[in-house]
Design an enzyme around this catalytic site. Structure first.
Site, short mmCIF file in Angstrom:
data_model
loop_
_atom_site.label_atom_id
_atom_site.label_comp_id
_atom_site.label_asym_id
_atom_site.label_seq_id
_atom_site.Cartn_x
_atom_site.Cartn_y
_atom_site.Cartn_z
N SER A 23 -8.03 -15.87 -2.52
CA SER A 23 -6.83 -15.20 -2.76
C SER A 23 -5.85 -15.73 -1.66
CB SER A 23 -7.30 -13.85 -2.12
OG SER A 23 -8.00 -13.78 -0.69
N ASN A 110 -14.28 -7.31 5.59
CA ASN A 110 -14.06 -5.96 4.91
C ASN A 110 -13.13 -5.05 5.88
OD1 ASN A 110 -15.46 -7.06 3.04
ND2 ASN A 110 -17.22 -5.81 3.21
N THR A 155 25.84 17.38 -18.86
CA THR A 155 24.45 17.90 -19.39
C THR A 155 24.44 17.14 -20.54
OG1 THR A 155 25.10 19.81 -20.18
CG2 THR A 155 24.09 19.88 -17.83
N SER A 277 29.43 -14.21 -19.48
CA SER A 277 28.32 -14.40 -20.62
C SER A 277 28.72 -16.03 -20.81
CB SER A 277 28.98 -13.56 -21.92
OG SER A 277 28.72 -14.33 -23.20
N ASN A 285 29.42 -8.66 -16.98
CA ASN A 285 28.43 -7.56 -17.31
C ASN A 285 27.88 -7.17 -15.92
OD1 ASN A 285 28.62 -8.00 -20.07
ND2 ASN A 285 27.36 -10.01 -19.81
N GLU A 290 21.58 -3.49 -14.18
CA GLU A 290 20.69 -3.67 -15.26
C GLU A 290 19.19 -3.94 -14.81
OE1 GLU A 290 22.22 -5.58 -19.01
OE2 GLU A 290 24.14 -5.31 -17.91
N GLN A 322 -9.71 -6.99 -3.75
CA GLN A 322 -8.48 -7.90 -3.36
C GLN A 322 -7.31 -7.96 -4.29
OE1 GLN A 322 -10.25 -12.10 -2.41
NE2 GLN A 322 -9.43 -12.40 -4.46
N LYS A 325 -3.62 -6.65 -3.26
CA LYS A 325 -2.59 -7.43 -2.45
C LYS A 325 -1.20 -7.63 -3.27
CE LYS A 325 -5.96 -8.55 0.69
NZ LYS A 325 -6.67 -7.96 -0.41
N1 ARG Z 1 -10.02 -11.79 0.28
C1 ARG Z 1 -10.74 -10.47 0.58
C2 ARG Z 1 -9.91 -9.28 0.04
O1 ARG Z 1 -8.71 -9.47 0.02
C3 ARG Z 1 -11.14 -10.31 1.82
C4 ARG Z 1 -12.41 -9.55 1.99
C5 ARG Z 1 -13.43 -10.13 1.27
N2 ARG Z 1 -14.88 -9.58 1.62
C6 ARG Z 1 -15.91 -9.89 0.92
N3 ARG Z 1 -16.89 -9.34 1.39
N4 ARG Z 1 -16.00 -10.86 0.22
O2 ARG Z 1 -10.30 -8.09 -0.13
#
Ligand code: ARG
Length: 460
Positions: A23, A110, A155, A277, A285, A290, A322, A325
């Protein structure tokens, strides 16, 4: 580099897996909150005697250096280190060695990730409130200039009764004020420290979450470790509030699109906030309005993404979380951009007051007032309604407005109509007379602007 959790494993992670579950490409934006949380954690471990003073000092100064390295662009995050938490930890260990390996004592990613998300969202809510405040002030300034700018209220998108542009703008002030309240309310539930929950079941070590909460500016500490690591309600609440913000901005965007069409002609957008345009040389525009309307969809999608992620999850942490996010970041970025651009878009637009007033005058928006006039003369409203309907039909045949009918013509429909009718159905009077709370009369709108300004001032 070896994974921080590699002890139990006999094989390297497949490259596809690294790519799939990492991530860091998006949670890298949490680096500041992550380090801030780690510093508070380390300081607490030191205070509790879990780390020696020397280890604590090394860890804190090491984390400060990592922060400076990241901010000066000297760091390249690694996908193999998965996420921001393990990237920071690895960078720390590379910098200070053995002591760095003690940072993760009594903590799990966590509770760490839940902490980072809460720190991040609290900051962003405050920023959004600041942007909202500026937008509200711009709306109120514009409204102040248009207390007597008469326009038709609608209305069914059919001209209905006369209002003023100020009154119409104040409707949005109310929507945004509720949006701000929702954000503040969501802030209260975001403002809870999850750190200390560990992976799911807390820790056997003598930690002190209350002093971490105090150091990081949290008002409360999570009461249940399982909930602390699996709760994303605060993100859902934010996304729901953000979705509603986008509904409001989108409706406003739609009105701007309509009003700047030749068909309405109520507004002209500033050149700096409109676009041309590639083929049609004459076009100007309202793309910005929009696009604000269009961007509502992605924020609704963000809300649905998270609701769907959460609905079947057993307690406590699951990797599915995850996925919270990108949805949150996207919603924050989108709402911010929309609020930011809306303010100058409004502040620079030209209002065609003559066209607005004409639209109100030409379309029998004072017909209800004529019926009210008759009820004032003792005619039951239901009968008055029918009589005025007949008068309007007659005007349409004769191509006249209500103001243009002669008294003889009026009296053919009802002998109750007298000379004072003209004064009664005068559009300015119709607006002025709507002075009940929340109505369009300039006096009432002036008071509403003052109340709104006072409320806005109270937002820090
Ligand atoms: N990158 C993970 C998340 O966004 C962090 C927590 C990961 N925890 C785990 N037990 N794999 O949730």
């Amino acid at each position: 580099m070896k994974k921080l959790w590699s002890g139990r494993f006999q094989k390297e992670t497949d490259r596809l897996v690294d790519d799939f579950h990492s991530s860091i490409s998006f949670d890298c934006r949490l680096y500041r909150q992550d380090i801030q949380g780690s510093i508070a954690h380390a300081r607490m471990l030191g205070r509790q005697g879990i780390l020696t003073p020397e280890e604590t000092r090394l860890i804190i100064s090491g984390l400060e250096e990592v922060l400076a390295d990241i901010e000066s662009g000297r760091v390249e995050f690694s996908k193999e280190a998965e996420d921001i938490h393990m990237n920071v930890e690895q960078l720390l260990i590379a910098k200070i060695g053995e002591a760095g390996k003690k940072l993760h004592t009594a903590r799990s990613r966590n509770d760490q990730v839940a902490l980072d998300m809460r720190l991040y969202l609290k900051e962003e809510i405050n920023e959004l409130l600041g942007l909202f405040k500026e937008l509200q002030v711009a709306l109120l300034d514009l409204a102040e200039k248009h207390l007597t700018t008469i326009m038709p209220g609608y209305t069914h998108l059919q001209r209905a009764q006369p209002v003023t542009f100020a009154h119409h703008l104040l409707a949005y002030v109310q929507m945004f004020s509720r949006d701000m309240e929702r954000l503040r309310d969501c802030y209260r539930r975001t403002d809870v420290l999850p750190l200390g929950a560990g992976a799911l079941a807390g820790t056997t070590l003598p930690i002190d979450p209350h002093c971490v909460a105090q150091e990081l500016g949290f008002s409360a500490v999570a009461e249940n470790s399982l909930d602390a690591v699996s709760d994303r309600d605060f993100v859902v609440e934010f996304l729901a509030a953000a979705a509603l913000v986008m509904v409001h901005l989108s409706r406003f965007g739609e009105e701007i699109v309509l009003w700047s069409s030749a068909e309405f002609g109520f507004l002209e957008l500033d050149d700096a906030y409109s676009t041309g345009s590639s083929m049609m040389p004459q076009k100007k525009n309202p793309d910005v309005a929009e696009l604000i309307r269009g961007k509502a969809g992605r924020v609704f999608g963000d809300l649905f993404t998270l609701l769907t992620v959460l609905k079947g999850l057993p307690l406590a942490y699951n990797k599915d979380l995850q996925e919270d996010k990108e949805a949150l970041f996207d919603a924050v970025d989108t709402v911010k951009k929309c609020l930011l651009i809306f303010k100058p878009l409004l502040a620079t637009l030209q209002v065609n007051t003559a066209k607005m007033a004409r639209a109100a005058r030409e379309s029998f928006t004072n017909a209800t007032d004529l019926a009210d006039y008759l009820t004032g003369k003792g005619v039951p409203f239901r009968d008055a309604h029918r009589v005025v309907g007949e008068i309007v039909y007659y005007c349409l045949q004769e191509n006249k407005t209500l103001e243009e009918l002669t008294l003889e013509e009026y009296q053919k429909f009802s002998p109750a109509i007298k000379e004072d009718v003209y004064q009664f159905i005068n559009i300015e009077r119709c607006v002025r007379a709507r002075r009940a709370l929340g109505g369009p009369s300039p006096d009432e709108v002036r008071a509403a602007i003052a109340r709104a300004r006072e409320k806005i001032e109270r937002v820090k």
